[in-house]
Motif scaffolding. Structure first.
Motif, mmCIF file in Angstrom:
data_model
loop_
_atom_site.group_PDB
_atom_site.id
_atom_site.type_symbol
_atom_site.label_atom_id
_atom_site.label_comp_id
_atom_site.label_asym_id
_atom_site.label_seq_id
_atom_site.Cartn_x
_atom_site.Cartn_y
_atom_site.Cartn_z
ATOM 1 N N VAL A 89 -0.056 -17.496 12.682
ATOM 2 C CA VAL A 89 -0.050 -17.147 11.263
ATOM 3 C C VAL A 89 0.842 -15.928 11.084
ATOM 4 O O VAL A 89 0.870 -15.038 11.928
ATOM 5 C CB VAL A 89 -1.480 -16.851 10.739
ATOM 6 N N GLU A 90 1.642 -15.901 10.018
ATOM 7 C CA GLU A 90 2.523 -14.780 9.735
ATOM 8 C C GLU A 90 1.991 -14.043 8.516
ATOM 9 O O GLU A 90 1.702 -14.647 7.487
ATOM 10 C CB GLU A 90 3.949 -15.261 9.487
ATOM 11 N N LEU A 91 1.909 -12.721 8.633
ATOM 12 C CA LEU A 91 1.278 -11.915 7.592
ATOM 13 C C LEU A 91 2.276 -10.927 6.999
ATOM 14 O O LEU A 91 3.114 -10.387 7.720
ATOM 15 C CB LEU A 91 0.096 -11.144 8.156
ATOM 16 N N PRO A 92 2.169 -10.642 5.692
ATOM 17 C CA PRO A 92 3.012 -9.624 5.079
ATOM 18 C C PRO A 92 2.464 -8.234 5.344
ATOM 19 O O PRO A 92 1.513 -8.054 6.095
ATOM 20 C CB PRO A 92 2.934 -9.976 3.592
ATOM 21 N N GLN A 93 3.033 -7.236 4.663
ATOM 22 C CA GLN A 93 2.604 -5.860 4.918
ATOM 23 C C GLN A 93 1.234 -5.578 4.322
ATOM 24 O O GLN A 93 0.561 -4.625 4.724
ATOM 25 C CB GLN A 93 3.634 -4.872 4.379
ATOM 26 N N ARG A 94 0.767 -6.374 3.375
ATOM 27 C CA ARG A 94 -0.559 -6.168 2.777
ATOM 28 C C ARG A 94 -1.279 -7.508 2.706
ATOM 29 O O ARG A 94 -0.720 -8.501 2.216
ATOM 30 C CB ARG A 94 -0.417 -5.561 1.372
ATOM 31 N N TYR A 95 -2.486 -7.550 3.169
ATOM 32 C CA TYR A 95 -3.249 -8.793 3.197
ATOM 33 C C TYR A 95 -4.730 -8.459 3.360
ATOM 34 O O TYR A 95 -5.119 -7.319 3.633
ATOM 35 C CB TYR A 95 -2.797 -9.688 4.353
ATOM 36 N N TYR A 96 -5.554 -9.469 3.201
ATOM 37 C CA TYR A 96 -6.984 -9.314 3.523
ATOM 38 C C TYR A 96 -7.459 -10.546 4.259
ATOM 39 O O TYR A 96 -6.880 -11.636 4.147
ATOM 40 C CB TYR A 96 -7.822 -9.040 2.277
ATOM 41 N N ASP A 165 2.227 -0.696 5.520
ATOM 42 C CA ASP A 165 3.100 0.385 5.056
ATOM 43 C C ASP A 165 2.292 1.603 4.620
ATOM 44 O O ASP A 165 2.688 2.753 4.858
ATOM 45 C CB ASP A 165 3.968 -0.104 3.900
ATOM 46 N N GLU A 166 1.176 1.381 3.962
ATOM 47 C CA GLU A 166 0.329 2.490 3.508
ATOM 48 C C GLU A 166 -0.611 2.992 4.600
ATOM 49 O O GLU A 166 -1.353 3.940 4.381
ATOM 50 C CB GLU A 166 -0.496 2.065 2.292
ATOM 51 N N GLU A 167 -0.581 2.352 5.762
ATOM 52 C CA GLU A 167 -1.470 2.718 6.877
ATOM 53 C C GLU A 167 -2.920 2.754 6.408
ATOM 54 O O GLU A 167 -3.657 3.706 6.635
ATOM 55 C CB GLU A 167 -1.045 4.055 7.486
ATOM 56 N N LEU A 168 -3.329 1.682 5.734
ATOM 57 C CA LEU A 168 -4.648 1.589 5.116
ATOM 58 C C LEU A 168 -5.462 0.493 5.779
ATOM 59 O O LEU A 168 -4.944 -0.577 6.102
ATOM 60 C CB LEU A 168 -4.496 1.267 3.624
ATOM 61 N N LEU A 226 -1.202 -10.261 -0.100
ATOM 62 C CA LEU A 226 -1.294 -9.539 -1.357
ATOM 63 C C LEU A 226 0.028 -8.849 -1.663
ATOM 64 O O LEU A 226 0.772 -8.460 -0.753
ATOM 65 C CB LEU A 226 -2.403 -8.482 -1.293
ATOM 66 N N LYS A 227 0.282 -8.671 -2.945
ATOM 67 C CA LYS A 227 1.431 -7.875 -3.352
ATOM 68 C C LYS A 227 1.101 -6.396 -3.170
ATOM 69 O O LYS A 227 -0.073 -6.011 -3.133
ATOM 70 C CB LYS A 227 1.760 -8.158 -4.810
ATOM 71 N N PRO A 228 2.098 -5.546 -3.087
ATOM 72 C CA PRO A 228 1.831 -4.103 -2.977
ATOM 73 C C PRO A 228 0.930 -3.616 -4.117
ATOM 74 O O PRO A 228 1.194 -3.883 -5.283
ATOM 75 C CB PRO A 228 3.222 -3.475 -3.042
ATOM 76 N N GLY A 229 -0.141 -2.943 -3.748
ATOM 77 C CA GLY A 229 -1.072 -2.406 -4.732
ATOM 78 C C GLY A 229 -2.085 -3.389 -5.261
ATOM 79 O O GLY A 229 -3.023 -3.004 -5.976
ATOM 80 N N GLU A 230 -1.949 -4.658 -4.945
ATOM 81 C CA GLU A 230 -2.880 -5.662 -5.459
ATOM 82 C C GLU A 230 -4.203 -5.585 -4.697
ATOM 83 O O GLU A 230 -4.238 -5.336 -3.496
ATOM 84 C CB GLU A 230 -2.273 -7.054 -5.311
ATOM 85 N N THR A 231 -5.319 -5.808 -5.407
ATOM 86 C CA THR A 231 -6.648 -5.775 -4.796
ATOM 87 C C THR A 231 -7.181 -7.187 -4.624
ATOM 88 O O THR A 231 -6.836 -8.089 -5.400
ATOM 89 C CB THR A 231 -7.626 -4.960 -5.651
#
Length: 736
Positions: A89-96, A165-168, A226-231
């Motif tokens: 599976v390939e994941l973007p910089q933000r995901y859940y 990217d946000e190290e979150l 998820l898009k950047p900033g999306e919850t």
């Protein structure tokens, strides 16, 4: 991924690795990158039939799909088996990632997400599981607990939100409206080149850290970009309904004396000049309108009394042992401030920690005598009395026997970090001790210490263990730290000489391990430290309690009649409260490994406190200091009317009064206290009625004599004592 030993050898672990690849901006709404219900496999088949790859060559664990599209893992009984279930599976910089899991009577997973740089671990055994996460670099070592208790044998939903990217990293359980735990500042890239994929798979891994085959189950695995900033959406999960609590809590029963199912003496109990406290119901037969309250020591206004101001102390002082000898108070404590700096190479490992010495005439103002015994950075102008022969010191206990040729004895822990011979050799350390653990020492003056053994050998291995001396039996009592199914617990042993000890037996285990509804020990409780001492005809203990959900630590009062069964029904109330946020003892508090000091009719309890919690990490600018709180002699608890508008009464079990006069510790300010003596059958003895008793009124006394008109001594035959309290408080009684 390496788990700390606190998880214990019986903790079952497997791993999921969610590994990230950067993707181009995509204007379309986010969609699941992986949504697997294992429904593509038939019941009884391997999850390979649903498109996963499975490698069980190292551990031989078993993975099957059940009728309800669940993957069930029977874990390998092999340490670090690391069998894997993997899918690309390939994941973007933000995901859940969402998934549901169930752990039948045992923790089943350890999870690693985002290129293996953010980790989580489920652990526990019995009816409650905890979810621990690998913290960011600022916290240093250890694991942080997501602040929620998870019921085993019940399905729960888990979510991990990651932004590389946000190290979150954020963690959710069941309720998806907001995370229960959130951290930033963790670099979750496995390699620094952003042009290269960090990894491209999702993996479940079985670490195999179990002693017998057990199973874990998971289902409804979903990974969404998820898009950047999306919850993520608020699609919460409702677990199976849990039974409601019923009946009074143990603390409520304890506050209502005489109502607990506590054993009583087999025959008339002999009362001597030793004070009889009311910490338990051992001597209580009946009560009316009576309540029990824990009395807390009063912190001294000058606290902290001792700060780590010397260079070799480096703001960190720990584990005081304090005795009053020849009118002078003498304290031994650890300077701990260079412990982790030494591991980082900032100072030599030999300077990581020291045993130090201080004196006082009043217990408040302390002096560090210049002893000239141990060198620190080229000088012996310090109060250091002992340097370790390993990597560091930890918990220790000092004993004073004035009648012996070498009146001072000590057990002190010496470590051999990093606890691996190859790693020790690689660092160039040459330790003088062969094993880590508690070593027995002796001294003629408390300053010059030497091993008792010709060939030093530890008597117990775990740190934060302690010992005490029972002068009545001439025995040393060992209160050993141990791990019970991954949770810190206590064991007990005895010795005549500090060298040979009886086999250790299990003494105290947090109750939540077997009863998740326990109101004595909420889930996540550890028994981190303990010390006990004879007091009257029983033993009073101080039990250090670590809350794994907050990483804070306090200690509570416990008591025992036989050192086997401990009464701690005053829990969860702490004995000494924490300070306000940011104060010197707002984070952890650890009691002295010595009995309280009796000074001016008060019991002085010394302890250390810190303005940081137990989770570790960077302690720059933080401090750990030593303070004291004082309690009036014998007044651990008070019995008083529950309803102040009318009298309260207490009747004891049959007693043999071995003295001529009855004494009590009571506060009758604004009220009065009277006593009757009864036959074993409950009849009032002539001459010893409440009318014959001279009331103790309008005064507070630590030692008041009970007098009966026309009587100059107590009955020789066994009696019951009937205490009548009208606005008064009773703490103890004895005879002389």
């Amino acid at each position: 991924m390496q788990l700390q030993s606190a998880l214990g050898p019986t903790i079952l672990i497997s791993t999921i690795a969610l590994c990230a690849i950067r993707s181009d901006d995509d204007p379309t709404p986010p969609s699941p990158l992986l949504e697997d219900h294992f429904s593509n496999a038939k019941p009884g088949e391997s999850p390979e039939a649903a498109g996963w790859s499975l490698d069980t060559s190292r551990g031989n664990s078993t993975w099957v799909v059940t009728e309800d599209a669940t993957c069930r893992v029977t874990h390998a009984v092999k340490p670090y088996a690391q069998d894997t279930l993997r899918r690309s599976v390939e994941l973007p910089q933000r995901y859940y990632m969402d998934f549901e899991a169930r752990f039948p009577e045992h923790a089943g997973f350890s999870l690693v997400a985002a290129s293996g740089r953010t980790g989580t671990a489920f652990y526990g055994s019995g009816k409650t599981i905890l979810w621990k996460v690998l913290p960011n670099k600022a916290l240093g070592f250890g694991w942080q607990t997501v602040p929620v208790a998870i019921r085993s044998a019940t399905w729960h939903k888990y979510r991990i939100l990651v932004d590389i990217d946000e190290e979150l990293q954020a963690f959710y359980v069941d309720e998806m409206s907001q995370p229960l735990f959130r951290e930033t500042g963790r670099d979750m890239r496995l390699q620094p080149d952003p042009e290269k994929p960090a990894a491209n798979y999702v993996e479940f891994r079985d670490y195999g850290l179990v002693t017998k085959p057990v199973t874990s189950e998971f289902r409804n695995v979903k990974v969404v970009a998820l898009k950047p900033g999306e919850t993520p959406p608020n699609d919460s999960f409702t677990p199976a309904e849990l039974p409601a609590l019923s009946g009074p809590s143990p603390a409520e029963l304890w506050r209502d004396p005489g109502q607990t199912d506590h054993p009583h003496p087999d025959g008339p109990f002999v009362v001597t000049s030793e004070a009889e406290l009311f910490l338990d119901d051992y001597l209580i037969a009946e009560t009316q309108n009576l309540s029990r309250r824990l009395n807390k020591p009063e912190p001294h206004p000058d606290n902290p009394l001792l700060r780590g101001s010397a260079e070799w102390e480096h703001n960190q002082l720990a584990f005081p042992s304090v005795y009053r000898i020849d009118g002078q108070l003498r304290m031994w404590y650890l300077s701990w401030g260079w412990n982790y700096a030494a591991r980082d190479g900032e100072v030599p490992i030999r300077d990581s920690s020291f045993l130090c010495y201080a004196t006082s005439t009043d217990g408040i103002h302390w002096q560090r005598p210049v002893l000239g015994l141990v060198e620190f950075q080229g000088s012996t102008r310090n109060n250091i009395v002992l340097r370790h022969d390993g990597s560091h010191f930890d918990s220790f206990s000092v004993f004073y026997h004035p009648q012996k040729e070498d009146p001072f004895r000590m057990l002190i822990y010496q470590g051999r970090w990093p606890y691996d011979d190859a790693a020790i050799k690689a660092k160039g350390y040459e330790f003088k001790i062969k094993e880590h653990g508690h070593f027995p020492f002796r001294s003629v003056d408390g300053l010059h210490w030497e091993y008792i053994q010709d060939d030093p050998d530890p008597v117990w291995g775990s740190d934060r263990s302690s010992a005490a001396y029972d002068s009545r039996r001439d025995k040393y009592m060992g209160f050993w730290k141990s791990s019970y199914q991954g949770v810190r617990s206590r064991m007990y042993a005895e010795s005549d000489d500090l060298l040979e000890w009886t086999p250790a037996t299990r003494s105290l285990t947090p109750q939540w391990m077997d009863d998740p509804d326990s109101q004595v020990d909420p889930p996540g409780t550890h028994y981190y430290g303990m010390v006990a001492f004879p007091y009257g005809n029983q033993y009073v203990g101080l039990l250090e309690v670590l809350d794994d959900l907050t990483s804070c630590m306090h200690f509570r009062v416990i008591s025992s009649r036989d050192l086997k069964t401990w009464n701690q029904m005053s829990a969860p109330e702490p004995f000494i409260d924490h300070g306000d946020d940011g104060s010197w003892n707002s984070g952890i508090q650890m009691m002295a490994n010595s009995p309280p000091v009796l000074l001016d009719d008060k019991l002085w309890f010394f302890y250390d406190g810190a303005d940081y919690d137990h989770s570790g990490g960077d302690r720059t600018g933080k401090q750990r200091c030593i303070g004291v709180s004082a309690l009036s002699k014998d007044r651990f608890v008070s019995l008083a009317p529950a309803d102040a508008s009318y009298e309260a009464a207490l009747t004891t079990v049959p007693l043999q009064l071995d003295g001529k006069a009855l004494h009590i510790n009571a506060d009758a300010t604004g009220g009065e206290l009277r006593v009757e003596l009864l036959t074993i059958d409950g009849d009032v003895l002539p001459g010893y009625s409440r009318k014959d008793c001279r009331p103790i009124a309008d005064a507070s006394s630590l030692d008041a004599t009970v007098a009966f008109n026309g009587q100059d001594q107590l009955p020789e035959d066994p009696v019951r004592i009937h205490f009548i309290l009208d606005g008064a408080k009773l703490s103890a009684f004895w005879v002389e």
